[in-house]
Design an enzyme around this catalytic site. Sequence first.
Site, PDB file in Angstrom:
ATOM      1  N   GLY A  49       0.829  -1.203   0.000  1.00 31.32           N
ATOM      2  CA  GLY A  49       0.000   0.000   0.000  1.00 31.32           C
ATOM      3  C   GLY A  49       0.858   1.244   0.000  1.00 31.32           C
ATOM      4  O   GLY A  49       1.945   1.269  -0.596  1.00 31.32           O
ATOM      5  N   SER A 101       5.439  -5.325  -2.005  1.00 32.98           N
ATOM      6  CA  SER A 101       5.617  -3.879  -2.000  1.00 32.98           C
ATOM      7  C   SER A 101       5.995  -3.388  -0.600  1.00 32.98           C
ATOM      8  O   SER A 101       6.955  -3.861  -0.015  1.00 32.98           O
ATOM      9  CB  SER A 101       4.326  -3.218  -2.514  1.00 32.98           C
ATOM     10  OG  SER A 101       4.508  -1.846  -2.714  1.00 32.98           O
ATOM     11  N   MET A 102       5.228  -2.462  -0.023  1.00 27.78           N
ATOM     12  CA  MET A 102       5.588  -1.928   1.289  1.00 27.78           C
ATOM     13  C   MET A 102       5.385  -2.939   2.405  1.00 27.78           C
ATOM     14  O   MET A 102       5.956  -2.796   3.487  1.00 27.78           O
ATOM     15  CB  MET A 102       4.780  -0.666   1.578  1.00 27.78           C
ATOM     16  CG  MET A 102       5.270   0.562   0.815  1.00 27.78           C
ATOM     17  SD  MET A 102       7.050   0.875   0.971  1.00 27.78           S
ATOM     18  CE  MET A 102       7.163   1.392   2.680  1.00 27.78           C
ATOM     19  N   HIS A 150       9.632  -4.003  -5.150  1.00 27.24           N
ATOM     20  CA  HIS A 150       9.691  -3.180  -6.361  1.00 27.24           C
ATOM     21  C   HIS A 150       9.837  -1.724  -5.952  1.00 27.24           C
ATOM     22  O   HIS A 150       9.803  -1.387  -4.764  1.00 27.24           O
ATOM     23  CB  HIS A 150       8.462  -3.397  -7.253  1.00 27.24           C
ATOM     24  CG  HIS A 150       7.162  -2.945  -6.642  1.00 27.24           C
ATOM     25  ND1 HIS A 150       5.949  -3.102  -7.262  1.00 27.24           N
ATOM     26  CD2 HIS A 150       6.876  -2.326  -5.463  1.00 27.24           C
ATOM     27  CE1 HIS A 150       4.983  -2.622  -6.507  1.00 27.24           C
ATOM     28  NE2 HIS A 150       5.523  -2.142  -5.407  1.00 27.24           N
ATOM     29  N   ASP A 184       8.840  -5.857 -10.638  1.00 30.40           N
ATOM     30  CA  ASP A 184       8.336  -6.720  -9.561  1.00 30.40           C
ATOM     31  C   ASP A 184       9.214  -7.976  -9.470  1.00 30.40           C
ATOM     32  O   ASP A 184       9.337  -8.718 -10.446  1.00 30.40           O
ATOM     33  CB  ASP A 184       6.888  -7.141  -9.828  1.00 30.40           C
ATOM     34  CG  ASP A 184       5.937  -5.959  -9.767  1.00 30.40           C
ATOM     35  OD1 ASP A 184       6.377  -4.870  -9.391  1.00 30.40           O
ATOM     36  OD2 ASP A 184       4.748  -6.136 -10.111  1.00 30.40           O
TER      37      ASP A 184
END
Length: 214
Positions: free
Chosen positions: A72, A101-102, A126, A176
Amino acid sequence: MPVGVPKLPYDMPEDEEATWVDLYNRLYRERALFLFNNLSLETANQIVGLMIFLNIDDCTQEQFLFINSKGGGVLNGLAVQNAIHFVLPDVHTLCLGLAASMASFVLAGGSQTKRIAFPNARVMIHQPASAFFRGYPDDVLLDVDLVLKLREEITNFFVQRSHKPFWLVFEDMERDVFLSPEEAKAYGIVDSVGLEGLEELAGLEEFEVLEELK
């Protein structure tokens, strides 16, 4: 049909009879926290608030953050990681399914030697994305500048954890990159895989919580 959240009895010190609380409320009292949604502002604030409350309630008991999230907001992830470093007890981060991601950034930000990815889990890293798709030129330039600074900060963090050269991590984050638990361990995002990590916790009182969730 929704499964719903079951309620469990909990013995309150001041009550003669057990109080029925929902499952997650019961687990929070055992220092088990969950990042099972997107890292929105609301989700990040809830996790940060719980971590700080538990730290004030008893700063000697370690906390466990279970993760199954596709990530997010960058700043939301930074807030959770700041909270992990702010509270006094160690914070275990455990990837059950996906840490993308985060969420992978939060996973890697757990206390050293206490970051675990379970078998069949996946970790994805990423580069951060811009929030602006259109707008005034000045706003777009400001946003690009912020994203570049945040990307450098996140890249440097993974460089510190992986002990890999900056250029290599920078290139990896161009796209990614999905990592198996073993690959995430080799990359320095986690310290151990599945039961291997749980066995190291055997001497801790909180290990009983993990045993119940296995």
